[in-house]
Design a protein around this motif. Sequence first.
Motif, mmCIF file in Angstrom:
data_model
loop_
_atom_site.group_PDB
_atom_site.id
_atom_site.type_symbol
_atom_site.label_atom_id
_atom_site.label_comp_id
_atom_site.label_asym_id
_atom_site.label_seq_id
_atom_site.Cartn_x
_atom_site.Cartn_y
_atom_site.Cartn_z
ATOM 1 N N ILE A 462 -6.455 -0.095 -3.106
ATOM 2 C CA ILE A 462 -5.114 0.124 -3.660
ATOM 3 C C ILE A 462 -4.057 -0.497 -2.757
ATOM 4 O O ILE A 462 -3.160 -1.227 -3.218
ATOM 5 N N PHE A 463 -4.144 -0.228 -1.463
ATOM 6 C CA PHE A 463 -3.111 -0.710 -0.537
ATOM 7 C C PHE A 463 -3.120 -2.228 -0.424
ATOM 8 O O PHE A 463 -2.062 -2.860 -0.307
ATOM 9 N N GLU A 464 -4.296 -2.851 -0.481
ATOM 10 C CA GLU A 464 -4.357 -4.307 -0.448
ATOM 11 C C GLU A 464 -3.750 -4.909 -1.708
ATOM 12 O O GLU A 464 -3.098 -5.964 -1.669
ATOM 13 N N ARG A 465 -3.926 -4.255 -2.824
ATOM 14 C CA ARG A 465 -3.313 -4.701 -4.074
ATOM 15 C C ARG A 465 -1.789 -4.610 -3.989
ATOM 16 O O ARG A 465 -1.060 -5.500 -4.449
ATOM 17 N N ILE A 466 -1.313 -3.516 -3.394
ATOM 18 C CA ILE A 466 0.141 -3.361 -3.239
ATOM 19 C C ILE A 466 0.686 -4.468 -2.348
ATOM 20 O O ILE A 466 1.760 -5.052 -2.623
ATOM 21 N N ARG A 467 -0.029 -4.820 -1.278
ATOM 22 C CA ARG A 467 0.393 -5.912 -0.391
ATOM 23 C C ARG A 467 0.525 -7.216 -1.167
ATOM 24 O O ARG A 467 1.488 -7.969 -1.005
ATOM 25 N N GLU A 468 -0.447 -7.504 -2.017
ATOM 26 C CA GLU A 468 -0.405 -8.744 -2.795
ATOM 27 C C GLU A 468 0.780 -8.756 -3.752
ATOM 28 O O GLU A 468 1.445 -9.793 -3.943
ATOM 29 N N GLU A 469 1.043 -7.605 -4.377
ATOM 30 C CA GLU A 469 2.155 -7.546 -5.322
ATOM 31 C C GLU A 469 3.499 -7.681 -4.602
ATOM 32 O O GLU A 469 4.447 -8.243 -5.152
ATOM 33 N N ARG A 478 7.745 -1.374 -8.439
ATOM 34 C CA ARG A 478 6.857 -2.108 -9.325
ATOM 35 C C ARG A 478 5.567 -2.509 -8.609
ATOM 36 O O ARG A 478 4.464 -2.470 -9.191
ATOM 37 N N ALA A 479 5.682 -2.869 -7.328
ATOM 38 C CA ALA A 479 4.509 -3.273 -6.561
ATOM 39 C C ALA A 479 3.528 -2.101 -6.404
ATOM 40 O O ALA A 479 2.316 -2.272 -6.540
ATOM 41 N N ILE A 480 4.081 -0.935 -6.126
ATOM 42 C CA ILE A 480 3.203 0.251 -5.991
ATOM 43 C C ILE A 480 2.527 0.555 -7.313
ATOM 44 O O ILE A 480 1.315 0.830 -7.368
ATOM 45 N N GLU A 481 3.282 0.496 -8.405
ATOM 46 C CA GLU A 481 2.728 0.805 -9.716
ATOM 47 C C GLU A 481 1.617 -0.166 -10.092
ATOM 48 O O GLU A 481 0.531 0.237 -10.543
ATOM 49 N N LEU A 482 1.859 -1.482 -9.882
ATOM 50 C CA LEU A 482 0.847 -2.480 -10.213
ATOM 51 C C LEU A 482 -0.367 -2.373 -9.289
ATOM 52 O O LEU A 482 -1.499 -2.622 -9.714
ATOM 53 N N GLY A 483 -0.128 -1.993 -8.046
ATOM 54 C CA GLY A 483 -1.236 -1.854 -7.101
ATOM 55 C C GLY A 483 -2.236 -0.805 -7.569
ATOM 56 O O GLY A 483 -3.452 -1.035 -7.540
ATOM 57 N N TYR A 484 -1.724 0.319 -8.033
ATOM 58 C CA TYR A 484 -2.614 1.372 -8.532
ATOM 59 C C TYR A 484 -3.287 0.960 -9.836
ATOM 60 O O TYR A 484 -4.469 1.227 -10.056
ATOM 61 N N GLU A 485 -2.544 0.293 -10.716
ATOM 62 C CA GLU A 485 -3.113 -0.097 -12.009
ATOM 63 C C GLU A 485 -4.231 -1.125 -11.851
ATOM 64 O O GLU A 485 -5.297 -1.015 -12.469
ATOM 65 N N LYS A 486 -4.000 -2.156 -11.028
ATOM 66 C CA LYS A 486 -4.972 -3.246 -10.911
ATOM 67 C C LYS A 486 -6.198 -2.869 -10.066
ATOM 68 O O LYS A 486 -7.266 -3.472 -10.218
ATOM 69 N N ALA A 487 -6.036 -1.893 -9.180
ATOM 70 C CA ALA A 487 -7.177 -1.483 -8.362
ATOM 71 C C ALA A 487 -8.067 -0.469 -9.081
ATOM 72 O O ALA A 487 -9.211 -0.234 -8.661
ATOM 73 N N LEU A 488 -7.542 0.105 -10.181
ATOM 74 C CA LEU A 488 -8.269 1.192 -10.846
ATOM 75 C C LEU A 488 -9.643 0.760 -11.340
ATOM 76 O O LEU A 488 -10.646 1.468 -11.144
ATOM 77 N N SER A 489 -9.737 -0.415 -11.974
ATOM 78 C CA SER A 489 -11.019 -0.843 -12.545
ATOM 79 C C SER A 489 -12.069 -1.051 -11.458
ATOM 80 O O SER A 489 -13.230 -0.670 -11.620
#
Length: 553
Positions: A462-469, A478-489
């Motif tokens: 999750i945190f690595e996804r947030i870093r990318e966003e 928005r970055a936090i929200e997308l980080g959780y959404e994209k890491a979920l799968s």
Amino acid sequence: MLQIDLWKRICIWLTVFVGLSLAVPNLFYTRVETHNDALQAIELGADEAVVADQLGQWPGVLPSSLVNLGLDLRGGAHLLAEVKVEDVYAARMKSLWPEMRNALRDERATVGAVRRQEGPADELRVRIAQPEAMETALAAVQTIAQPITTLSGVESNDIEFRAEGPVIIATLSEAEREASDERTVRQALEIIRRRIDEVGTREPTIQRQGADRILIQVPGIGSAQELKDIIGTTAQLTFQAVVSRTNDLNDRAGVGNEILPSTDEPGVFYILDENPVVTGEDLTDAQPSFDQNGQPAVSFRFGPSGARAFGQFTSENVGAPFAIVLDGEVVSAPRINEAILGGSGIITGNFGVEESTNLAVLLRAGALPAELTFLEERTIGPELGQDSIDAGRIACIIAFAGVLIFMVLSYGLFGVFANIALIINVGLIFGLLSLIGGTLTLPGIAGIVLTIGMAVDANVLIFERIREELKTAKGPARAIELGYEKALSAILDANITTFITAVILFVMGSGPVRGFSITLGLGILTSVFTAIFVTRLLVVMWFERRRPKTIEV
């Protein structure tokens, strides 16, 4: 928009609160265990005033479920027993003789006199006086055979009859032997479980291994010998007619009779009719008591069919002795002074108070269908169990400390949020184990250590996804929200496959393997919950309070 509805927040915190509340009693293990033992004693009839001090060790309004400690953590006894299924074949042949005699009685005019012959234990041999009437005799005894209802024994009968000259030989069919072996082991398994439950031990492991073996592990018991004393006695109680008594063991008992020693009179043997009037299977209750002389004894009560058979036998044999036989020894041979129609009686002998109590337990639980041979026995002392607990605790602390430090150094404040969720995660594992009455073993502790690492893995994704966003110049919300959404799968895929592995280990494994699979499976569920919901809620609550323009992960 980065937000979580109020009802979702309430559900998340309520789940965390309930889970941690269930885990708290494990911090006061000894006190809560004492409280639970007092409650169990009251349920069994103990005076509440006597156990009031133990009952007060823990408030009754608080949860009191504990994680059960396995054999390797608590100490206890381990036995591997083999069921001698051949004993059942001999018992079936003994009980078949009266039925064959009655079946041939109607054809006596044709087949002549009928006599039982000596033979192997798993065969019944009956000689008829008129060999030329063998076909008639075989037709008569065939009515005794019953069809087998198991899938492997379709269109087969339980008993096979054949003729050898003037002798009819009855044996169990192969299909019936297989079905009998299965029934015998299942019955032995259930009776062992009942006997151990009567003693009140916690979370025993009693399971079948192979075709005719049973694994028995009981935490908290003093020694393997103590466990053998509880389950190793067949406790086969029978009431048999006395033919005569003798001082010579070599006296011939005669066909259909048996010679057994007396426990009260050394050197005295009784010749008995081997077909019992009633057996321990007809008992409905057995309790320790005292006889008219104040000596320890066991009182018993028969069910309706047993009481009827016992009453009829005593009515027809007033003045004659009858034998009370326990495990192949005559414990008493009283004379019938009058008909015993009430269906109850008392067993006296050279018992101590503890022996009479144990005998009552064995009789209530029922007789083992066959003798047990103990192939393996081990006693694990509580000191060794405590050493295992200490070693497991050190492993968990080292793993925990390493993960906490790594997360803070790698992700700063977000790492602190992950660490809070990780602590909650471990608490929830113990809460779930307490709720389901699970058993914690040394491999189970290994499963918890593995869970700690896997729980952090989800947060790292999750945190690595947030870093990318954040690198795409999106706002922090928005970055936090997308980080959780994209890491979920990715989180769900990884944890679902591991959870499937844990289920397979639980279904196919036994003992320590199951202990590992239970903590691993529960840890996966709590890890997903804390990573997706708890850390997100902590981040959202912080974000709503601080409203930062930029964030660093």
